[in-house]
Write a protein that holds these residues in place. Structure first.
Motif, mmCIF file in Angstrom:
data_model
loop_
_atom_site.group_PDB
_atom_site.id
_atom_site.type_symbol
_atom_site.label_atom_id
_atom_site.label_comp_id
_atom_site.label_asym_id
_atom_site.label_seq_id
_atom_site.Cartn_x
_atom_site.Cartn_y
_atom_site.Cartn_z
ATOM 1 N N THR A 1 0.841 -1.200 0.000
ATOM 2 C CA THR A 1 0.000 0.000 0.000
ATOM 3 C C THR A 1 0.871 1.243 0.000
ATOM 4 O O THR A 1 1.660 1.445 0.923
ATOM 5 N N PRO A 2 0.767 2.107 -1.002
ATOM 6 C CA PRO A 2 1.552 3.339 -1.022
ATOM 7 C C PRO A 2 1.268 4.226 0.189
ATOM 8 O O PRO A 2 0.171 4.214 0.747
ATOM 9 N N SER A 3 2.263 4.999 0.586
ATOM 10 C CA SER A 3 2.163 5.837 1.789
ATOM 11 C C SER A 3 1.009 6.818 1.724
ATOM 12 O O SER A 3 0.342 7.082 2.724
ATOM 13 N N SER A 4 0.786 7.398 0.544
ATOM 14 C CA SER A 4 -0.265 8.403 0.395
ATOM 15 C C SER A 4 -1.389 7.888 -0.487
ATOM 16 O O SER A 4 -1.919 8.608 -1.331
ATOM 17 N N ASN A 5 -1.756 6.608 -0.279
ATOM 18 C CA ASN A 5 -2.908 6.051 -0.990
ATOM 19 C C ASN A 5 -4.161 6.848 -0.632
ATOM 20 O O ASN A 5 -4.178 7.604 0.335
ATOM 21 N N PHE A 6 -5.218 6.673 -1.392
ATOM 22 C CA PHE A 6 -6.393 7.538 -1.240
ATOM 23 C C PHE A 6 -7.078 7.392 0.122
ATOM 24 O O PHE A 6 -7.760 8.318 0.567
ATOM 25 N N ASP A 7 -6.918 6.243 0.801
ATOM 26 C CA ASP A 7 -7.477 6.137 2.150
ATOM 27 C C ASP A 7 -6.830 7.157 3.081
ATOM 28 O O ASP A 7 -7.449 7.613 4.045
ATOM 29 N N TYR A 8 -5.590 7.499 2.788
ATOM 30 C CA TYR A 8 -4.867 8.510 3.570
ATOM 31 C C TYR A 8 -5.028 9.902 2.949
ATOM 32 O O TYR A 8 -5.355 10.875 3.633
ATOM 33 N N SER A 9 -4.784 10.015 1.653
ATOM 34 C CA SER A 9 -4.671 11.340 1.028
ATOM 35 C C SER A 9 -6.013 12.002 0.741
ATOM 36 O O SER A 9 -6.072 13.234 0.629
ATOM 37 N N CYS A 10 -7.091 11.234 0.627
ATOM 38 C CA CYS A 10 -8.397 11.887 0.452
ATOM 39 C C CYS A 10 -8.792 12.686 1.699
ATOM 40 O O CYS A 10 -9.117 13.870 1.591
ATOM 41 N N PRO A 11 -8.754 12.100 2.906
ATOM 42 C CA PRO A 11 -9.050 12.935 4.081
ATOM 43 C C PRO A 11 -8.005 14.027 4.322
ATOM 44 O O PRO A 11 -8.351 15.103 4.828
ATOM 45 N N LEU A 12 -6.730 13.789 3.964
ATOM 46 C CA LEU A 12 -5.733 14.854 4.072
ATOM 47 C C LEU A 12 -6.135 16.033 3.182
ATOM 48 O O LEU A 12 -6.078 17.202 3.602
ATOM 49 N N THR A 13 -6.544 15.743 1.959
ATOM 50 C CA THR A 13 -6.971 16.810 1.045
ATOM 51 C C THR A 13 -8.209 17.517 1.580
ATOM 52 O O THR A 13 -8.337 18.747 1.468
#
Length: 488
Positions: free
Chosen positions: A427-439
């Protein structure tokens, strides 16, 4: 030495010595092929500028099969630079050059069977529609930050990616770096006492913003302006008047650089740097979303972001902040001065020259010390007072302060990490499970700026609860026909 052996050595070098929370790679090899020999076929949408550097991040290890840019001159330049990159690296360029397109929809319609993944490095307003088109064909996607420039788009993109079951990534390189992980480990293990507050800042915008006015002009011959607008409503090509006091060395057109300040195309200073500078904060606060955002800013127009803003994101108590916590964000130039926080007393042994050079940065304020990084990516954080940093280094060397965060197999290379996970699993570090809420965390600041008021956010309902008028900024008013998803 063969390129295959070099790639193996590069992998072993980047993964050697990983501690705690190891980055996992389950046996999910693409198409059942051996990962050591598998080359992905990648298409790049937004081929020059950031797209060029994103391409080079993986060009030697994978096949770039298509380049897309609405500007014919730029896509041709990108192709020439792509070929030269192999020569500069001492390798022979591929015998088959990338196919060139101006319309990403046509590229995907014609080539989707031959493409494994898509990198999207366009202006912000096209991220969503390009990614959704690629997901419609079941392609892995790596999208530049911010993933979208409205919160509704972020939520819809996240749902579509999960439904497609593909490998996703946002291009925020700090998330792949060692420094961000160290900062979190220090704070979680008490190196600065109890976390009490966070300050974030940037010198952006470095392009015109504020009350800009559109002026009709002739579009460059090489630019397909209608394609540049993508899902936005059709309108004539324009330039803009630059307000007194704002310099601009890159022309008066939104293409190819000055689009960031325009709400319909970009996301202002927050969109440019928020997903970098807020990234470590988001991780340290357990990927929490703020419940309230206070705002001050320069003049906000219907079309453009202000020349400066100051925000206070309010967070409920969490694992690393036992009390409610405020994250302060500052950008731009206010009253002729850089809009940044005052240097904390605990940082007295940082020189004034060093502090002045920190045009972007972050401070994590603890009861006993602070974690400081005078850069956007949290690449090399320090602890102040300096004596406290020495104590932390000794604790790390002795093993009493441990590495608990998973490390990336491709530090400072989010595109490489994404491709690695497609081939090897993981799983990439900034996959969408992480980067969507970050955005979403980042874009909530723009929601407050555009409303001009303090906003209280209900994450579950995806709405502002104290100002109904602010909710109109959650989603675009409309999309042009033919842009929202691929032909199945």
């Amino acid at each position: 030495m063969s390129s295959k052996a070099l790639n193996r050595r590069r992998f072993l070098t980047t993964t050697a010595g990983l501690a705690g929370g190891a980055f996992t790679f389950p046996n999910l090899l693409l198409h059942g092929q051996n990962s050591a020999s598998k080359k992905l076929n990648i298409a790049v949408i937004g081929a020059l500028g950031k797209g060029q550097s994103d391409t080079q991040a993986i060009a030697l290890d994978h096949n770039i099969v298509a380049l897309v840019d609405v500007d014919k001159k730029r896509v041709e330049e990108a192709a020439a630079k792509h070929a030269k990159y192999f020569t500069d690296a001492g390798q022979t360029a591929p015998s088959t050059a990338p196919k060139l397109y101006q319309d990403f929809r046509k590229m995907l319609d014609e080539n989707h069977k031959d493409i494994d993944g898509v990198i999207i490095s366009t202006p912000d307003h096209t991220h969503f529609v390009a990614a959704m088109w690629a997901l419609g064909y079941g392609k892995h996607v790596c999208v530049q930050k911010p993933l979208c420039n409205t919160i509704w788009e972020v939520r819809e993109l996240h749902k579509a990616a999960k439904a497609a079951g593909v490998v996703t990534q946002m291009g925020n390189q700090g998330r792949t770096m060692e420094g961000q992980r160290l900062a979190k480990e220090w704070i979680e293990q008490g190196a600065i006492g109890t976390l009490k507050g966070i300050n974030l800042w940037t010198n952006r915008p470095i392009w015109p913003q504020g009350p800009l006015k559109k002026v009709a002009a002739a579009a460059p011959a090489e630019l397909d302006w209608d394609l540049w607008l993508s899902s936005e409503a059709s309108e004539p090509y324009f330039e803009f008047d630059i307000p007194t006091g704002q310099s601009n060395k890159r022309g008066k057109s939104v293409h190819p650089f000055n689009w960031r300040g325009w709400w319909q195309f970009g996301s202002g200073a927050l969109g440019d740097m928020g997903c970098h500078i807020m990234d470590a904060t988001f991780s340290i606060l357990g990927q929490a979303i703020p419940v309230k955002i206070e705002v001050e800013s320069g003049e906000v127009s219907e079309h453009c972001a202000p020349t400066w803003s100051s925000l206070k994101y309010h967070f409920a108590p969490g694992k690393n902040n036992p009390e409610p916590l405020v994250v302060s964000w500052q950008d731009g130039v206010k009253d002729g001065q850089a809009n940044k926080p005052a240097k904390p007393e605990m940082m007295a042994d940082l020189s004034e020259e060093g502090w002045k050079k920190a045009s972007s940065g972050m401070i994590f304020q603890g009861t006993e010390a602070v974690v400081y990084e005078g850069d956007a990516y949290c690449a090399s954080p320090s602890i102040y007072p300096s004596a406290k940093f020495m104590d932390t280094k000794k604790a790390m060397a002795a093993g009493t302060l441990k590495k608990t965060e998973a490390r990336s197999p491709k530090p400072n290379n989010p595109q490489g990490e994404w491709a690695h996970c497609i081939v090897n699993g993981g799983t990439p570090s900034s996959n969408f499970d992480y980067s969507c809420p970050l955005t979403e965390f980042v874009l909530l600041g723009n929601l407050a700026i555009r409303s001009g008021k303090t906003v209280q956010w209900d994450k579950e309902a995806m709405k502002v609860t104290n100002d109904e008028g602010a909710n109109k900024y959650i989603k675009r008013a409309s999309y042009r026909d033919g842009w929202l998803k691929a032909k199945a």
